[in-house]
Design an enzyme around this catalytic site. Structure first.
Site, short mmCIF file in Angstrom:
data_model
loop_
_atom_site.label_atom_id
_atom_site.label_comp_id
_atom_site.label_asym_id
_atom_site.label_seq_id
_atom_site.Cartn_x
_atom_site.Cartn_y
_atom_site.Cartn_z
N GLU A 70 0.83 -1.20 0.00
CA GLU A 70 0.00 0.00 0.00
C GLU A 70 0.87 1.26 0.00
O GLU A 70 0.62 2.20 -0.76
CB GLU A 70 -0.93 0.01 1.21
N TRP A 92 -8.52 -1.46 -0.13
CA TRP A 92 -9.25 -0.30 -0.63
C TRP A 92 -10.45 -0.69 -1.49
O TRP A 92 -11.16 0.18 -2.00
CB TRP A 92 -8.31 0.59 -1.46
N TYR A 134 -4.56 9.74 -0.98
CA TYR A 134 -3.20 9.91 -0.47
C TYR A 134 -2.12 10.14 -1.52
O TYR A 134 -1.46 11.18 -1.52
CB TYR A 134 -2.82 8.69 0.37
N CYS A 196 -7.17 9.71 6.54
CA CYS A 196 -7.17 9.53 8.00
C CYS A 196 -5.77 9.81 8.55
O CYS A 196 -5.60 10.63 9.44
CB CYS A 196 -7.62 8.12 8.35
N ARG A 216 -6.25 12.02 11.98
CA ARG A 216 -7.48 12.71 12.43
C ARG A 216 -8.52 11.71 12.92
O ARG A 216 -9.34 12.00 13.78
CB ARG A 216 -8.08 13.52 11.27
#
Length: 314
Positions: A70, A92, A134, A196, A216
């Site tokens: 990942e 995902w 990301y 996240c 977060r």
């Protein structure tokens, strides 16, 4: 001497203590998924990464190769799950699958959906993209420039934050701007899931590279074991590329939670005793941080306890 060493808690104990604190004292609330969580705010964990140490959990098996694939995928800037599915990485897949099922009414299995993503490029292009998640933000943060008449156009290539951090660590190690940020406010609504693990900052002390990850939102049972590995690996790769030693990973959580349907996993895991001292060896130094392959990473001394599973909340 041996007595004092044996009294030092295992590095994983702080993770188990956090899990227990959330489960026993966390605020119970309804969340975005509708599943419900118990949550605390403002958690912190610290891990020593010297001499190849990694925060790899031993009280259950963590598929570190999946987490590594990942991270390597993030570094390509790709946002389509096709490359992941082709490697058997399904972490995902649930978000595009959910979108496809709702749009088409086809109750396709995840296995069949992933196979179709891999086999059918047009289908993957339509249904496999996650939006600017990301990797897109890490290596191609968009730049807009005036196009006349009060309009703006996006440049073909944006900011490569990762490349910039490598350069800044090399030429200005004392900088306080060694940051990789995923939270692009203007593009949040286009993402399958807003980031996240959103902010990484790096700090050089002597010849040691330390890193902070601020998260977060954190699913402690399923997500955090992967996040800890990924952040530590990021530090290790940057350190190698910048001729530094690995120092410490500091992890900080905002909304740090356990899902209510993870009760069986939580109860089983907090009853286990962590043991072992897994180490990571990076067997090759590529020309850039973008040149690593899965074969470049070897873990030794990892003997985890039995696998524990729980459903993912989408």
């Amino acid at each position: 001497m041996s007595e004092s060493l044996s009294s030092v808690p295992h590095y994983e104990q702080q993770y188990l203590n956090l899990m227990r604190q959330i489960w026993e004292q966390g605020d119970e609330r309804i969340d975005r998924t509708g599943v419900g969580t118990r949550s605390v705010f403002g958690a912190q964990l610290r891990f020593d990464l010297s001499d190849g140490r990694m925060p790899l959990l031993t009280t259950k098996r963590v598929f570190w190769k999946t987490a590594t694939r990942e991270l390597l995928w993030f570094l390509t800037g790709d946002t389509n799950i096709r490359a992941l599915c082709a490697q058997g990485v399904e972490i995902w897949t649930d978000w595009p699958l959910d979108r496809y099922r709702k749009a088409s009414g086809d109750d396709i299995s995840r296995t069949d959906f992933s196979a179709r993503i891999v086999d059918d490029a047009a289908f993957a292009a339509q249904w496999g993209d996650l939006g600017p998640v990301y990797g897109k933000q890490w290596v191609n943060w968009p730049i807009y420039e005036p196009a006349g008449d009060g309009l703006f156009r996006q440049r073909a290539s944006g900011v490569n934050q990762v490349a910039d951090v490598v350069q800044s660590l090399r030429i200005n190690p004392g900088s306080r701007r060694h940051i990789v940020e995923g939270w692009n406010v203007a593009e949040i609504d286009q993402m399958a899931l807003p980031p996240c693990h959103k902010t990484y900052q790096f700090h050089v002390a002597g010849n040691r590279l330390n890193g902070v990850l601020y998260q977060r939102s954190c699913d402690v049972a399923l997500g955090l074991p992967f996040n800890l590995w990924g952040a530590a690996l990021f530090i290790r790769m940057l350190a190698q590329q910048c001729d530094l030693e690995s120092g410490e990973l500091v992890w900080m959580g905002g909304d740090t939670h356990l899902y209510l349907n993870h009760a069986d996993l939580v109860q089983a895991q907090i009853e286990r005793e962590p043991a072992g001292d897994p180490r990571l060896v990076i067997t090759r130094r590529p020309d850039s941080i973008f040149g690593y392959r899965i074969e470049d990473f070897e873990v030794t001394g990892y003997a985890p306890q039995g696998h524990l599973s729980a459903p993912v909340a989408v």
